[in-house]
Motif scaffolding. Structure first.
Motif, PDB file in Angstrom:
ATOM      1  N   GLY A 189      -5.231  36.143  32.161  1.00 15.59           N
ATOM      2  CA  GLY A 189      -5.897  37.420  32.391  1.00 15.59           C
ATOM      3  C   GLY A 189      -5.996  38.216  31.105  1.00 15.59           C
ATOM      4  N   LEU A 190      -4.926  38.191  30.332  1.00 14.04           N
ATOM      5  CA  LEU A 190      -4.935  38.934  29.067  1.00 14.04           C
ATOM      6  C   LEU A 190      -5.963  38.358  28.108  1.00 14.04           C
ATOM      7  CD1 LEU A 190      -1.259  39.743  28.031  1.00 14.04           C
ATOM      8  CD2 LEU A 190      -3.099  41.325  28.600  1.00 14.04           C
ATOM      9  N   SER A 191      -6.054  37.028  28.049  1.00 12.89           N
ATOM     10  CA  SER A 191      -6.982  36.456  27.081  1.00 12.89           C
ATOM     11  C   SER A 191      -8.429  36.664  27.530  1.00 12.89           C
ATOM     12  CB  SER A 191      -6.652  34.992  26.794  1.00 12.89           C
ATOM     13  OG  SER A 191      -7.148  34.157  27.800  1.00 12.89           O
ATOM     14  N   THR A 218       0.716  23.814  25.447  1.00 13.31           N
ATOM     15  CA  THR A 218       1.458  24.922  26.026  1.00 13.31           C
ATOM     16  C   THR A 218       2.644  25.235  25.115  1.00 13.31           C
ATOM     17  OG1 THR A 218       0.821  24.179  28.208  1.00 13.31           O
ATOM     18  CG2 THR A 218       2.661  25.716  28.084  1.00 13.31           C
ATOM     19  N   LEU A 219       2.771  26.456  24.749  1.00  9.38           N
ATOM     20  CA  LEU A 219       3.860  26.844  23.849  1.00  9.38           C
ATOM     21  C   LEU A 219       5.181  26.926  24.595  1.00  9.38           C
ATOM     22  CD1 LEU A 219       2.437  29.623  21.512  1.00  9.38           C
ATOM     23  CD2 LEU A 219       2.989  27.252  20.954  1.00  9.38           C
ATOM     24  N   ASN A 260       2.578  29.848  32.134  1.00 14.04           N
ATOM     25  CA  ASN A 260       2.362  28.996  30.969  1.00 14.04           C
ATOM     26  C   ASN A 260       1.696  29.797  29.850  1.00 14.04           C
ATOM     27  OD1 ASN A 260       3.419  26.655  32.016  1.00 14.04           O
ATOM     28  ND2 ASN A 260       1.468  26.107  32.999  1.00 14.04           N
ATOM     29  N   ILE A 261       2.328  29.788  28.696  1.00 16.18           N
ATOM     30  CA  ILE A 261       1.706  30.467  27.566  1.00 16.18           C
ATOM     31  C   ILE A 261       1.128  29.399  26.656  1.00 16.18           C
ATOM     32  CG2 ILE A 261       2.103  31.992  25.613  1.00 16.18           C
ATOM     33  CD1 ILE A 261       4.294  33.322  27.227  1.00 16.18           C
ATOM     34  N   THR A 262      -0.187  29.311  26.627  1.00 16.49           N
ATOM     35  CA  THR A 262      -0.810  28.280  25.811  1.00 16.49           C
ATOM     36  C   THR A 262      -1.175  28.842  24.447  1.00 16.49           C
ATOM     37  OG1 THR A 262      -2.973  28.824  26.673  1.00 16.49           O
ATOM     38  CG2 THR A 262      -1.778  27.088  27.818  1.00 16.49           C
ATOM     39  N   LEU A 263      -1.160  27.948  23.475  1.00 10.27           N
ATOM     40  CA  LEU A 263      -1.450  28.358  22.108  1.00 10.27           C
ATOM     41  C   LEU A 263      -2.842  28.977  22.013  1.00 10.27           C
ATOM     42  CD1 LEU A 263      -0.446  28.449  19.248  1.00 10.27           C
ATOM     43  CD2 LEU A 263      -1.287  26.129  18.902  1.00 10.27           C
ATOM     44  N   ASP A 319      -4.546  30.641  24.209  1.00  9.64           N
ATOM     45  CA  ASP A 319      -4.590  32.028  24.687  1.00  9.64           C
ATOM     46  C   ASP A 319      -3.973  32.964  23.666  1.00  9.64           C
ATOM     47  OD1 ASP A 319      -5.955  31.601  26.990  1.00  9.64           O
ATOM     48  OD2 ASP A 319      -4.174  31.283  28.222  1.00  9.64           O
ATOM     49  N   VAL A 320      -2.880  32.528  23.064  1.00 12.19           N
ATOM     50  CA  VAL A 320      -2.239  33.355  22.039  1.00 12.19           C
ATOM     51  C   VAL A 320      -3.204  33.598  20.876  1.00 12.19           C
ATOM     52  CG1 VAL A 320      -0.385  33.432  20.331  1.00 12.19           C
ATOM     53  CG2 VAL A 320       0.093  32.628  22.648  1.00 12.19           C
ATOM     54  N   LEU A 321      -3.904  32.534  20.491  1.00 17.48           N
ATOM     55  CA  LEU A 321      -4.856  32.683  19.386  1.00 17.48           C
ATOM     56  C   LEU A 321      -6.013  33.606  19.762  1.00 17.48           C
ATOM     57  CD1 LEU A 321      -4.940  29.038  18.011  1.00 17.48           C
ATOM     58  CD2 LEU A 321      -4.074  31.066  16.834  1.00 17.48           C
ATOM     59  N   ILE A 322      -6.493  33.465  20.988  1.00 14.84           N
ATOM     60  CA  ILE A 322      -7.602  34.325  21.433  1.00 14.84           C
ATOM     61  C   ILE A 322      -7.164  35.785  21.430  1.00 14.84           C
ATOM     62  CG2 ILE A 322      -8.942  35.001  23.470  1.00 14.84           C
ATOM     63  CD1 ILE A 322      -9.350  32.083  24.081  1.00 14.84           C
TER      64      ILE A 322
END
Lengths: 300, 237
Positions: free
Chosen positions: A3-5, A133-134, A141-144, A146-149
């Motif tokens: 949702g955040l990404s 997935t980080l 699940n925190i995927t890389l 999404d973090v990058l986006i």
């Protein structure tokens, strides 16, 4: 996290609507199509450079180059659209420019479908960013990717925030957005400010298009409804946050993204759009100027 | 050579001609009052000088050079600042930000800082309210802010549109004292006013506009004794 990404993508797109509205009090309906063009340009340049194909390895350098390319081309496109389509109508009745914007939107979609441009086939965007997935926290699940986006969106928005609230140019943009005539009497070049709003808006839209493409990798053909819905949802985010307000667009985007994903996860995914537009109706009913919007006094 | 010269300036709003070819001169160092009833074309004249309106024909010379048709931001750079009717305060900006926009055209930081100091010394109320939203100021304070902001562009010619409008008599006297002081400091002023008494007391020359034409122009002492002006604007039979 998803949702955040997604929300940060909506926020990036919503900024373009809100900045143009701020200076011109006009909804640029062709803005959503810039997102599509940004996504497709990203694919196009990757295909040209031989980076396409599902086996292409993730590469941050290639991703950055693709992003830059899409932003520069879309920025130029945004400048040209304002210059050639909207500026001649600046003193015409408001409805004319609105209709022109819808026409511009259709034009972009249909030109995009031409075989020599992007064609009508769906394409697979190469996975330029790693998918792994980080970590998993409490089932999330925190995927890389999404973090990058999110990181990329935050960097772009922080840049814009600095430009608008801490520089001379930003002061001029805010002044023009409050009152174009008085701003021009202070020496602000209104035409340049309007061009700038379009260029920055289109660049952020291109960035959103690129990030969208690398996240979902399946690229629908240019006139496909997903693109229209993407633009429309971001427009709702701009209205919910308070149209014309830059920080409002950021908050609205994230809010809509979270709402959409939570609703999808906990209630039903077939109501995805229902959540978005219900919020729009609620905001319009109870706080028509949006979360951060302030009532604009109509001058008589 | 006058600092500002208007020759046969005609201005149209669509099909309606608002100025029927007016001639007007402002000499360096003067305060020139532009008087007239509502709708006579006073604000239109100022807007034409500052570039918000383009004349349909005629010339506007500033310092001997034609400026008609230039966009407003170019005209500010040449040295004309316009305090519009209704003051044009950016209500959602702080007082300080409003002043910063006024200095937008200038890049000499030291000069701007010195002028800002001069403005704050001239308008002490603004110094007390620097961080406050300009929309929360009283009418008189907003007018002072509008004038102070215009001064930050370091204009050679200041256009003031109805600076006394809607203000209490005591504030109006303060504003007029400041107008004289700004003029004494070397800024030429073209003043549009409904308050004919105050305007003629401050001015060194006056023009009277009637429905888009200059009806008469003369020294203030003569205008004050003219029957036409006395009847129409001074309320004396």
């Amino acid at each position: 996290m998803d949702g955040l990404s997604v929300g940060s993508l909506y926020a990036l797109i919503a900024l373009g609507y809100t900045m143009v509205y701020g200076v011109l009090q006009f909804i640029n309906f062709a803005h959503g199509d810039i997102v599509m063009i940004g996504a497709w340009l990203s694919f196009w340049i990757c295909a040209r450079l031989g980076w396409a194909g599902n086996d292409a390895p993730p590469s941050l350098a290639r991703a950055a180059a693709t992003l830059l390319f899409a932003m520069v081309v879309c920025g130029t496109l945004g400048f040209l659209i304002e210059r050639l389509a909207y500026r001649p109508l600046r003193s015409a009745p408001r409805l004319n420019i609105l209709i022109t914007a819808i026409g511009m939107s259709l034009l972009l979609e249909n030109v995009g479908q031409l075989p020599i441009v992007f064609g009508t086939e769906n394409q697979g965007m190469p996975g330029l960013l790693p998918k792994e997935t980080l970590l998993s926290v409490a089932g999330v699940n925190i995927t890389l990717i999404d973090v990058l986006i999110i990181g990329c969106s935050i960097a772009l928005m922080a840049g814009l925030n600095h430009l608008v609230y801490s520089t001379r140019l930003g002061l001029a943009m805010r002044a023009a957005s409050f009152d174009t005539k008085t701003a021009s009497l202070m020496g602000v070049n209104i035409n340049r400010t309007i061009s700038l709003a379009f260029v920055i808006g289109a660049m952020l839209a291109a960035a959103a298009g690129f990030l969208y493409a690398v996240k979902y990798t399946n690229l629908n053909q240019p006139a496909f409804p997903t693109w229209i819905l993407l633009g429309l949802t971001a427009f709702v985010a701009a209205v919910v946050g308070g149209i014309g307000n830059i920080r409002g667009a950021m908050i609205g985007g994230v809010l809509i993204g979270l709402l959409e994903k939570f609703g999808t996860a906990y209630v039903s995914s077939s109501f995805k759009e229902v959540y978005v537009f219900s919020i729009l109706i609620l905001v319009l009913l109870f706080k028509p100027t949006g979360i951060l919007g302030s009532a604009r006094v109509e001058k008589v | 050579m006058p600092l500002l010269e208007l020759h046969n300036v005609k201005v149209r709003y669509g099909a309606i001609e608002a100025l029927h070819g007016i001639d007007l001169n402002v000499e360096q160092g003067q305060i020139v009052a532009l008087l007239g009833a509502n709708g006579a074309g006073k604000s239109t004249t100022l807007r034409t000088v500052s570039g918000l309106l383009r004349p349909a024909s005629g010339t506007v010379l500033f310092d001997g050079k034609p400026i008609q048709g230039l966009p407003p931001h170019k005209i500010v750079e040449l040295g004309i600042a316009h305090v519009p009717e209704g003051r044009g305060i950016f209500a959602n900006f702080t007082v300080d930000e409003n002043l910063a926009v006024g200095a937008y055209t200038r890049s000499d930081k030291a000069g701007v800082a010195a002028d800002r100091e001069r403005v704050l010394e001239m308008f002490p109320r603004l110094r007390e309210r620097l961080r406050q939203n300009a929309g929360t100021l009283s009418g008189g304070e907003q007018q002072m802010l509008a004038i102070g902001r215009a001064l930050l562009a370091r204009p050679r010619l200041l256009l003031l549109d109805e600076p006394s409008l809607g203000l209490a008599p005591q504030i109006v006297r303060q504003i007029f004292a400041l107008i004289r002081r700004i003029n004494a400091d070397g800024t030429t002023i073209l003043l549009v006013e409904q308050n004919v008494h105050m305007a003629l007391d401050a001015a060194s020359y006056g023009y009277v506009l009637e429905v888009g034409s200059i009806a008469m122009h003369d020294f203030p002492a003569t205008l004050k004794t003219s029957d036409q002006v006395r009847k129409a604007y001074l309320g004396v039979a």
